[in-house]
Design a protein around this motif. Sequence first.
Motif, PDB file in Angstrom:
ATOM      1  N   LYS A   1      12.029  85.311  57.603  1.00 52.24           N
ATOM      2  CA  LYS A   1      13.353  84.688  57.612  1.00 52.24           C
ATOM      3  C   LYS A   1      14.084  84.978  56.301  1.00 52.24           C
ATOM      4  N   TRP A   2      15.382  85.226  56.422  1.00 48.37           N
ATOM      5  CA  TRP A   2      16.265  85.335  55.265  1.00 48.37           C
ATOM      6  C   TRP A   2      16.793  83.943  54.957  1.00 48.37           C
ATOM      7  N   TYR A   3      17.324  83.761  53.766  1.00 51.78           N
ATOM      8  CA  TYR A   3      17.825  82.434  53.418  1.00 51.78           C
ATOM      9  C   TYR A   3      19.160  82.148  54.114  1.00 51.78           C
ATOM     10  N   GLN A   4      19.444  80.855  54.255  1.00 55.49           N
ATOM     11  CA  GLN A   4      20.700  80.418  54.852  1.00 55.49           C
ATOM     12  C   GLN A   4      21.769  80.276  53.775  1.00 55.49           C
ATOM     13  N   ILE A   5      23.012  80.681  54.092  1.00 54.91           N
ATOM     14  CA  ILE A   5      24.113  80.513  53.155  1.00 54.91           C
ATOM     15  C   ILE A   5      24.311  79.019  52.886  1.00 54.91           C
ATOM     16  N   GLY A   6      24.395  78.677  51.618  1.00 59.44           N
ATOM     17  CA  GLY A   6      24.494  77.280  51.211  1.00 59.44           C
ATOM     18  C   GLY A   6      23.144  76.656  50.921  1.00 59.44           C
ATOM     19  N   LYS A   7      22.064  77.335  51.361  1.00 57.33           N
ATOM     20  CA  LYS A   7      20.708  76.841  51.123  1.00 57.33           C
ATOM     21  C   LYS A   7      19.849  77.936  50.519  1.00 57.33           C
ATOM     22  N   GLU A   8      20.494  78.799  49.716  1.00 60.03           N
ATOM     23  CA  GLU A   8      19.790  79.894  49.056  1.00 60.03           C
ATOM     24  C   GLU A   8      18.796  79.338  48.038  1.00 60.03           C
ATOM     25  N   PRO A   9      17.713  80.053  47.763  1.00 62.42           N
ATOM     26  CA  PRO A   9      16.736  79.548  46.784  1.00 62.42           C
ATOM     27  C   PRO A   9      17.363  79.297  45.417  1.00 62.42           C
ATOM     28  N   TYR A  10      18.344  80.126  45.034  1.00 66.19           N
ATOM     29  CA  TYR A  10      18.960  79.976  43.712  1.00 66.19           C
ATOM     30  C   TYR A  10      20.039  78.898  43.657  1.00 66.19           C
ATOM     31  N   SER A  11      20.339  78.255  44.795  1.00 62.69           N
ATOM     32  CA  SER A  11      21.324  77.174  44.785  1.00 62.69           C
ATOM     33  C   SER A  11      20.678  75.812  45.030  1.00 62.69           C
ATOM     34  N   ILE A  12      19.345  75.775  45.000  1.00 64.26           N
ATOM     35  CA  ILE A  12      18.614  74.513  45.187  1.00 64.26           C
ATOM     36  C   ILE A  12      18.155  74.032  43.805  1.00 64.26           C
ATOM     37  N   PRO A  13      18.809  73.014  43.235  1.00 62.79           N
ATOM     38  CA  PRO A  13      18.520  72.597  41.854  1.00 62.79           C
ATOM     39  C   PRO A  13      17.051  72.292  41.602  1.00 62.79           C
ATOM     40  N   GLU A  14      16.396  71.628  42.547  1.00 63.52           N
ATOM     41  CA  GLU A  14      14.997  71.255  42.350  1.00 63.52           C
ATOM     42  C   GLU A  14      14.089  72.474  42.245  1.00 63.52           C
ATOM     43  N   LEU A  15      14.427  73.517  42.974  1.00 67.05           N
ATOM     44  CA  LEU A  15      13.630  74.738  42.944  1.00 67.05           C
ATOM     45  C   LEU A  15      13.920  75.542  41.679  1.00 67.05           C
TER      46      LEU A  15
ATOM     47  N   ALA B   1      14.892  74.434  38.889  1.00 61.40           N
ATOM     48  CA  ALA B   1      14.400  73.711  37.706  1.00 61.40           C
ATOM     49  C   ALA B   1      12.973  74.075  37.338  1.00 61.40           C
ATOM     50  N   VAL B   2      12.162  74.452  38.314  1.00 65.30           N
ATOM     51  CA  VAL B   2      10.751  74.741  38.033  1.00 65.30           C
ATOM     52  C   VAL B   2      10.486  76.239  37.868  1.00 65.30           C
ATOM     53  N   MET B   3      11.533  77.052  37.910  1.00 71.77           N
ATOM     54  CA  MET B   3      11.363  78.485  37.729  1.00 71.77           C
ATOM     55  C   MET B   3      11.195  78.841  36.248  1.00 71.77           C
TER      56      MET B   3
END
Length: 205
Positions: A160-174, A176-178
């Motif tokens: 699966k590709w990411y959904q627009i608006g729910k990209e990995p780089y637009s999820i603050p919680e994710l 933050a741990v990178m």
Amino acid sequence: MTAEDFQAFIKKECALLGVELKVSPGDFVQFESTRSNGFFNDENNGGPKLAYCTGKDFQIWFPVAVHEYNHMLQWAEESPLWKAAGESDQTLWPWLAGERTLTPEQARYNAMNSLRCELDFERRTIKMAREVDLPGDWDLYTKMANAYVYFYHLLAKHRKWYQIGKEPYSIPELVAVMPDHLNDDHETITPEMEALFEKYMPYLL
């Protein structure tokens, strides 16, 4: 260099290289059947094309513009990484669309070609941003870039590709741990990090 100056620079460079430039005032651009925040495609009908949108938060859309410009540089320089990723895209995208089958090993092979290409130009992007003092939070972008690059492991796993608006780089919680750098071996991912992607991107499951 201001954002306006850089956009004018992109326009000039595209003209010099014979690349069609599409800047959308909305919150996405269309890439084949998929919505995207931006792309560079050297196999576009009618010639190569660079596209990005400006309808989102500045910290999202402007780094995407810089990012896609650096993809264009990879293409212009005939980077082996760009060529390998382009060849894999011919397999990976039909697989994502359900139009062909791949073994897990084949899916990973093609996804890692894309990952290596993305990592190279993320490093290029950050280097350029710092050298010409582009506006934006490039420390934050580095963490966002890590989320994007590591996502290719999840793509290979879940098809699966990411959904627009729910990209990995637009999820603050994710984000933050990178990691705050791009020096790691991105071709491996820990089970713990993989689990975090699945936690914050449950639509992959």
